[in-house]
Design an enzyme around this catalytic site. Structure first.
Site, PDB file in Angstrom:
ATOM      1  CE  LYS B  80      -3.912   2.037   2.554  1.00  0.00           C
ATOM      2  NZ  LYS B  80      -4.779   1.895   3.751  1.00  0.00           N
ATOM      3  CB  SER B 155      -8.063   3.818   2.736  1.00  0.00           C
ATOM      4  OG  SER B 155      -7.204   3.184   3.664  1.00  0.00           O
ATOM      5  CB  SER B 179      -8.266   1.090   5.722  1.00  0.00           C
ATOM      6  OG  SER B 179      -8.934   2.329   5.675  1.00  0.00           O
TER       7      SER B 179
END
Lengths: 475, 480
Positions: B80, B155, B179
């Site tokens: 990420k 996210s 997330s």
């Protein structure tokens, strides 16, 4: 005219003498190429996290104990949010809600009168970087070497009433902190910084007046001058029927005046909140006890002991114990040569003079107690006379060296042998018939000239007592 | 057929046995990314092919010499884009970090690299992890591989979509309020958020420091357990890191929930939960029951306070954490300015997107003098009460079962206009972050549109093993 009372409280920042920074492993050393003592943590890189240096807490506790504070067993760090380029995270990690030390006091004496100055709190925080502005104003650069250097802020109660009390309080703080080894407390270099909060009120009034905060005070003299100037400025305002504005002012010591930096209305909302990156610090009683057990003998105790053990007068002990370094040299020297008065004399007269001449601090003394003890012995045994001893001492002060070998190498040992000296004295008598006659005519002073001539002929290495004796015999 | 259809552990075994090489795996992964990216947009940065292959070659040498024995040696991975990677662009999907190349690597990523995983790229996300759809990214939305008109969740939407699309076998995500779990649920993959303090946060660009945890997103529970085992570490660079000696999570991969007490909070299954999602969850609960788990409904209480408490605390921390993006030291700086104040203002106005600015303002407000007690302190009190409610529940149950999200993946472009509604979608996930609990999302069927539904299993602090065991059992029992 009305009588006014000055009310003063201090915020003193002290840079702690840890080897590494408060939240990372970077060196705290002063100087160094710009941005070389830096890492992701102290430059505010994304994702970097602070890790507390335990030594910072220990120093803060030590200073708290020495100033009679309560130690907050559950202290923690908060973030103080404000934007400025020298502050890499755009928040400073400090303590607001749970500072490490609370409710202490420092006892001072001014003009023979004792007084206790309250300590509101002591908290730990990180220092900021340093902005370097290009002279032509085209650009500003940042050096983060100082960013993250540990500080404690000692906040006093508004208990002081004069510049003398302020200086006495600061001197006491400085000596105490230096004794603890927690900081070198140099105002000029900024390792100790004092902000003065001052207000005036009519004598007898119990209500505090509006205060101002004075910054940029780089010496005790500047602090004294700033206090007197600010007191007078505030009285002038009040006398003219106006009101003092609560504001932060900056002292210009060259012009001996201050100017406004920002008023209370401009005060920022720092949005303090507990730093989620740093868990609370639990301070155990054992930890406090261990720090207390390591406490050095402080100045006041030393002065009393010097009087009792060595018969050193208080005024002398006061000078020697002003610096722990000097006191350590003194005690070690006495241990080695057993001559407390001589040792005290070398330190408080010759050393202090040389420090002043070289604008040095007692902390900068380089000669060792071993060598001072040797010098005292050389002088006492008559190997060298006092004027040679002074000359050797100055060399030792410049760069520590063994006085015994120095005296040998440079042939400075004095001539104590009467027979060896007699020939020189006779020569001096022969060459100075006028002085001889003066002496014989009752002019006692003339002998001094003859001693001087003999010393000169001996290149200073004669024992002046013996020369005097021989002269008297021969005349 | 792409090697990326395998799980990380399967691929690791094939590499270890010499059936394929790490270089082949890396090449295949890059090929899958090339093929899928035009449709999915899961990546902000795909690493340079030559450097990836070279890295894979180095890893292969270490495997050959016996130096590397980890189960994921040679397996490609995506990270990420809020985890720092030395020499690789790290943007947090924000314009303000659009040129930021970190000088150091996050600890969790270092753990993966020492285990021989090969980084192939950095995945898209909601800007600074603020969002539930991956639509707030400066680099455009990521699409859900199951339905490209829909969001992947967020996210960590890029990480979940990359795994679901078969671009990589596994990825790292981060979870501040759901997330990892929510995009895993929307994309039909498995994601676990460990107990706070289990994975080092050093190098994770902070959003809500007291809530953030890194965790794996993968194809199955076994992969998640193995990867979590690798990235868990006691890190002296993170003061909130916790020293624990029970991170051998793969030992919990047992098909056995006999006697396990599982609570079903009635509050989670009332209004607001999509009926198809509800049905899928209750069916999944029945599977665990049929394997001997004891299921019971109970009232968790206080559930309506979790979202407001979370948004106050997370935004407060974010408002301070994101201050450092000021145009001074790194990242984007506005082109023209007359003074320092203007430089700050323009840089941050231009550099941050709408959602990030909203949360910075919200956070600054709740910390302001005069409002601190009424909002921030009150949120901390609510958090403590919520913790007490969970403590009480865990006095009775080993696990709590619940939904991850009230509905399956929404269509692209339908969420951002109503932020409050979007925030309320986090109702089931945020409590685990407020309290620090471990929680997993495992696929438990699909709705009538064919979209994946996820089941969340939440455990006691430091009890990932029970979470993993139950999730593994469910997975084994429902495998076709």
């Amino acid at each position: 005219m009305k009588q006014y009372e000055t009310v003063i409280g201090l915020e003193v920042h002290v840079e702690l003498a840890t080897k590494t920074k408060i939240f990372c492993g970077c060196s705290t050393r002063f100087g160094g190429e710009v941005n070389t003592h830096t890492c992701p943590v102290c430059t505010g890189m994304p994702g970097a996290l602070p890790v507390l240096n335990k030594k910072v807490v220990e120093y803060a506790i030590a200073v708290g104990l020495a100033t009679n504070c309560e130690i907050n067993r559950n202290c923690r760090f908060d973030r103080k949010n404000y934007f400025y380029p020298d502050n890499p995270q755009d928040y400073q990690i400090s303590q607001l809600y749970e500072p490490v030390c609370l409710n202490g006091h420092v006892d001072i004496t001014v003009n023979g009168t004792g007084k206790s100055v309250g300590i509101h709190e002591i908290h730990m925080e990180e220092d900021a970087g340093k902005l370097i502005h290009e002279e032509n104003g085209s650009m500003s650069l940042i050096d983060f070497n100082r960013s993250g250097v540990p500080l404690i802020e000692i906040v006093s109660e508004p208990d002081m009433r004069s510049a003398e009390e302020v200086i006495s309080y600061l001197e006491k703080l400085r000596t105490t902190i230096q004794y603890l080894g927690a900081s070198d407390c140099k105002l000029q270099e900024g390792s100790m910084r004092a902000d003065v909060n001052l207000s005036v009120r009519e004598e007898g009034s119990l209500v505090l007046g509006t205060r101002t905060e004075m910054k940029n005070l780089n010496s005790f003299k500047a602090i004294s001058r700033a206090i007197d100037a600010e007191r007078n400025r505030q009285i002038r305002i009040i006398e003219s029927g106006k009101r003092v504005v609560q504001e932060t002012r900056r002292w210009d010591d060259n012009k001996e005046e201050s100017y406004s930096m920002r008023s209370k209305e401009d005060a920022q909302d720092y949005r303090y909140f507990p730093d989620p990156d740093l868990p609370g610090i639990f301070i155990s009683q054992e930890w406090i006890d261990a720090i207390k057990a390591d406490e050095p003998e402080f100045k006041t105790a030393k002065m009393a002991r010097y009087a009792k053990e060595y018969g050193i007068p208080e005024s002398d002990a006061d000078i020697i114990t002003d610096s722990r370094h000097m006191a350590d040299i003194f005690e070690e020297t006495v241990k080695l040569c057993g001559q407390p008065k001589k040792a005290a004399n070398w330190l408080m007269v010759d050393t202090i003079r040389l420090l002043k001449e070289n604008s040095m601090d007692p902390e900068d003394i380089r000669f060792s107690p071993e060598n001072l003890a040797k010098l005292i012995k050389l002088n006492m045994s008559g190997t060298i006379n006092s004027s040679v001893a002074k000359e050797v001492f100055e060399k030792m002060f410049d760069g520590d060296m063994d006085p015994e070998s120095y005296v040998k190498e440079h042939g400075l040992a004095q001539e104590n042998d009467e027979d060896a000296l007699k020939a020189t004295v006779q020569k001096v008598i022969d060459e100075n018939p006028r002085s001889v006659e003066d002496y014989r005519n009752g002019k006692e002073k003339a002998i001094g000239f003859l001693v001087g001539q003999t010393m000169k002929a001996m290149q200073g290495k004669a024992n002046p007592g013996i020369v005097n004796k021989i002269l008297k015999e021969l005349l | 057929m792409s090697l990326m259809k395998y799980t990380a552990i399967e691929l690791g075994k094939m590499i270890a046995s010499g059936e394929i090489s790490a270089v082949e795996a890396a090449g295949d992964c890059l090929e899958a990314i090339r093929k899928n990216e035009p449709d999915i947009n899961a990546f902000v940065t795909v690493c340079d092919e030559q450097s990836v292959l070279k890295k894979a070659e180095e890893v292969q040498k270490k495997i050959n010499s016996g130096e590397l024995l980890s189960p994921i040696a040679g397996v490609p991975v995506a990270i990420k884009d809020n985890m720092c990677t030395a020499d690789i662009l790290t943007t947090c999907s924000s314009r303000i970090l659009s040129n930021f190349i970190p000088p150091y690597t996050a600890t969790a990523v270092e753990c993966l690299e020492s285990a021989g995983a090969v980084i192939v790229g950095k995945t898209n996300m909601d800007e600074f992890a603020m969002g539930s759809t991956t639509e707030t990214s400066f680099y455009g939305a990521t699409k859900n591989p199951h339905d490209k008109t829909r969001v992947p969740g967020g996210s960590s939407g890029g990480s979940a979509a990359a795994v679901a699309a078969g671009e990589v076998t596994f990825a790292l995500g981060s979870d501040t309020g759901g997330s990892i779990r929510q995009p895993a649920s929307h994309c039909g993959v498995v994601g676990i958020k460990p107990t706070y303090g289990t994975v080092s946060r050093y190098g994770l660009v902070a959003y809500g420091s007291s809530l953030d945890q890194i965790g794996p997103i993968a194809k199955d529970v076994s992969d998640c357990a193995a990867i979590l085992e690798i990235i868990s570490s006691y890190d002296t660079k993170d003061s909130t890191s916790f020293k624990r000696d029970d991170t051998d999570f793969t030992t919990a991969l047992k098909n056995d929930v006999n006697g396990l007490k599982i609570g079903i909070p009635g509050d989670y299954f009332g209004t607001g939960l999509d009926s198809e999602v509800k049905k899928a969850l209750l069916d999944a609960a029945d599977v665990l029951k049929s394997r001997g788990a004891e299921l019971e409904y109970f009232d968790l209480s206080l559930t309506e306070f979790a979202v407001p408490a979370y948004y106050i605390i997370a935004s407060a921390e974010a408002s301070s954490n994101l201050s450092r993006f000021d145009g001074v030291k790194y990242g984007y700086r506005t082109g023209e300015y007359e003074n320092l104040h203007q430089m700050y203002k323009k840089t941050r106005s231009e550099g941050f997107g709408t959602e990030v600015k909203r949360r910075i303002m919200l956070g600054s407000f709740v910390l302001s003098s005069g409002y601190y007690d009424a909002y921030y302190l009150k949120a901390l009190k609510a958090k403590n009460l919520i913790k007490q409610a969970f403590d009480k529940a865990f006095g009775k149950y080993d696990l709590i079962i619940g939904p991850v999200s009230p509905s399956t993946a929404p269509e692209l472009g339908t969420s951002l206009d109503d932020p409050v509604k979007m925030y309320l979608g986090d109702i089931y996930t945020v409590a685990a972050n407020l309290i620090g609990l471990p929680a997993i999302s495992v696929p438990c069927g699909r709705d009538s549109k064919g979209l994946p539904v996820g089941m969340m299993l939440t455990g006691k602090c430091f009890d990932e093993k029970t979470v993993i065991r139950a999730a593994y059992t469910y997975e084994q029992e429902t495998q076709i």
